[in-house]
Design an enzyme around this catalytic site. Structure first.
Site, PDB file in Angstrom:
ATOM      1  N   LYS A 177     -46.804  41.080 -26.450  1.00 34.64           N
ATOM      2  CA  LYS A 177     -46.286  40.323 -27.664  1.00 34.64           C
ATOM      3  C   LYS A 177     -46.529  38.890 -27.324  1.00 34.64           C
ATOM      4  CE  LYS A 177     -43.222  38.551 -29.325  1.00 34.64           C
ATOM      5  NZ  LYS A 177     -42.913  37.372 -29.989  1.00 34.64           N
ATOM      6  N   GLU A 252     -38.986  35.931 -15.491  1.00 41.03           N
ATOM      7  CA  GLU A 252     -39.299  34.462 -15.148  1.00 41.03           C
ATOM      8  C   GLU A 252     -38.555  33.681 -16.002  1.00 41.03           C
ATOM      9  OE1 GLU A 252     -40.228  30.857 -15.310  1.00 41.03           O
ATOM     10  OE2 GLU A 252     -42.308  31.621 -15.518  1.00 41.03           O
ATOM     11  N   CYS A 285     -41.552  25.119 -17.148  1.00 42.47           N
ATOM     12  CA  CYS A 285     -40.260  25.618 -16.878  1.00 42.47           C
ATOM     13  C   CYS A 285     -39.796  25.242 -15.272  1.00 42.47           C
ATOM     14  CB  CYS A 285     -40.253  27.104 -16.898  1.00 42.47           C
ATOM     15  SG  CYS A 285     -41.544  27.820 -15.774  1.00 42.47           S
ATOM     16  N   GLU A 383     -30.747  23.236 -19.387  1.00 42.40           N
ATOM     17  CA  GLU A 383     -32.199  22.984 -19.691  1.00 42.40           C
ATOM     18  C   GLU A 383     -32.666  22.425 -20.875  1.00 42.40           C
ATOM     19  OE1 GLU A 383     -36.322  25.587 -18.582  1.00 42.40           O
ATOM     20  OE2 GLU A 383     -34.761  26.680 -19.519  1.00 42.40           O
TER      21      GLU A 383
END
Length: 482
Positions: A177, A252, A285, A383
């Site tokens: 997906k 992750e 990231c 973040e």
């Protein structure tokens, strides 16, 4: 079917070796100019179930396929990627706004390498037999079943194949997906796998939104592994859904990584490492977005950083001279600006950037560096996932380590120092899945990769990937009578 940068791309799902359409679609918008480039089938529970069923039907045969044949087919897929590398690069640049030069020189070659590496690693996978009171122990890696892989938008094909390649190599079947903001290269990969001769149903693609197609996939009892790269809040939803079926997860997640610059470091190198954190418009990231600089060299470091970062060329990512492209989507652009404006309101100073690039308009956000940020403030702890860095100073090694470990994340850390002894001491104390010393983004597929704390669960890479995508089995055999 859409034509994107001169390349024909199917907008339908890929299920059981066939293109499948949904009654409804969603628009795929290019971040370069915010124009619609394709209409994509909007999958949901029906399409997810069909894909899992197709993958489940294909699993018995594929799981019994020899290692050598699986490896051959993975190499054939890599051949197909290399033959269409230019097309994949320009389609992905159009779809997610990352630099074309990066896609051509590094990202798409890495896609092919992902398949080749895990094809070759599969053929070496093994453990020496060992004895227990005369009994032989034999360890084997058995394919787990259907794997649901949910992938992000910042490096769509590369990060997807980092999961797809080991899952297929291990003898599993896959339902991918892709992120709804960047679905196009996943569709092209489906064509490539078919042309390579991968059996029907071994690899499937379901397009759609996470709350619809993604949620249905991870909750399906036919799925035996879920691997996800993305945000912490989404990971919580996935974990809850997978828990009902006790489906193993690999997650992750986000990061707020530090770059520690000690006074004994090569300042030119340290500045280069810091400016490199603006790569992919800050949408990485692993980026070391918190610059922690020893007080005695902070002024000189800052001056050099501002000069180098100010020279970056922001513009159309299809231009090979461009250094920074646009943000991925209007929603993400506004999220970044919200962080920046709140940091300003709290008293932070933007030495560079601090807002949209009004010369370019659209989704282009200026590379930003904040000083005067308070410990524990939002801009330091949360973040942003954009071209926004903060700079703080420290006086002692102890203070540097404490600041580096002060967030809830632990994905990566980078440090610049001229002392081998300090590098060893500090690296040992940093909470991170990966630590880079005097370098950045050097990744070997043999190494374990993943995050600590809320940056993730589990490790992938080399044997660690096969440990996740397989059920490990130990067969203990008594001595045979002669």
């Amino acid at each position: 079917m859409a034509t994107v940068a001169g390349v024909a791309v199917e907008g339908g799902h890929w299920i059981g070796g066939e293109r499948v359409s949904s009654p409804t679609t969603f628009d795929d918008v290019s971040p370069i100019d915010e124009k619609v480039i394709a209409e994509i089938s909007r999958g949901g529970e029906r399409e997810a179930r069909a894909a899992v069923e197709a993958a489940g039907k294909a699993f018995p045969s594929w799981s019994r396929t020899s290692r050598e044949e699986r490896a051959r087919l993975l190499h054939a897929i890599a051949d197909g990627v290399e033959k269409r590398l230019d097309q994949l690069a320009i389609v992905e640049t159009t779809d997610n706004g990352a630099l074309l030069r990066s896609h051509l020189r590094g990202v798409m070659p890495r896609v092919a390498h992902n398949f080749r590496f895990f094809a070759d690693w599969l053929l070496t996978l093994g453990h020496e037999d060992f004895e227990t009171r005369g009994h032989r122990n034999h360890v084997s890696w058995d394919p787990a079943g259907v794997c649901a892989l949910i992938t992000p938008w910042n490096a769509p094909l590369m990060l997807a194949t980092w999961k797809i390649a080991p899952a297929l190599a291990a003898g599993n079947t896959v339902v991918l997906k892709p992120a709804e903001w960047t679905p196009l290269t996943a569709s092209l990969l489906a064509d490539i796998t078919a042309q390579a001769g991968l059996p029907d149903g071994v690899f499937n693609v379901v397009q759609g939104y996470g709350a619809e197609a993604g949620a249905a996939l991870v909750a399906d009892p036919g799925v035996r592994r879920v691997s996800f790269t993305g945000s912490v809040p989404t990971a919580r939803h996935i974990s809850t859904a997978a828990a009902a079926n006790l489906t193993p997860l690999s997650l992750e997640l986000g990061g707020k990584s530090p770059l520690l610059v000690f006074a004994d470091s090569d300042l030119d190198l340290a500045v280069d490492l810091a400016v490199e954190q603006y790569d992919n418009a800050g949408q990485v990231c692993l980026s070391a977005v918190r610059l922690l600089v020893e007080e005695s060299v902070a002024e000189e470091f800052t001056a050099r950083f501002v000069a180098k970062a100010s020279a970056l060329n922001q513009g159309d990512p299809r231009d090979l001279a461009t250094d920074i492209g646009p943000q991925i989507h209007r929603r993400q652009f506004e999220r970044i600006d919200g962080f920046v404006q709140r940091a300003r309101a709290e008293g932070a100073t933007a030495l560079i950037g601090g807002g949209p690039n009004t010369d370019l308009g659209g989704l282009y956000y200026r590379p930003t560096l904040f000083t005067g940020v308070a410990a524990g403030s939002e801009i330091v702890n949360e973040e942003v996932f954009g071209p926004v860095l903060t700079l703080q100073t420290f006086r002692t090694e102890e203070q540097a380590v404490e600041m580096a470990n002060s967030t809830r994340f632990g994905l990566a850390a980078t440090l610049a120092t001229g002392s081998e002894e300090r590098a060893a001491r500090v690296s040992e104390r940093l909470v991170a899945g990966t630590v880079w010393v005097n370098c950045f983004f050097v990744r070997d597929l043999k190494a374990p990769f993943g995050g600590s704390r809320q940056s993730g669960v589990g490790r992938e890479g080399g044997d660690w990937s096969f440990d996740f995508y397989c059920d490990l089995k130990n067969t203990v055999t008594a001595p045979w009578e002669k």
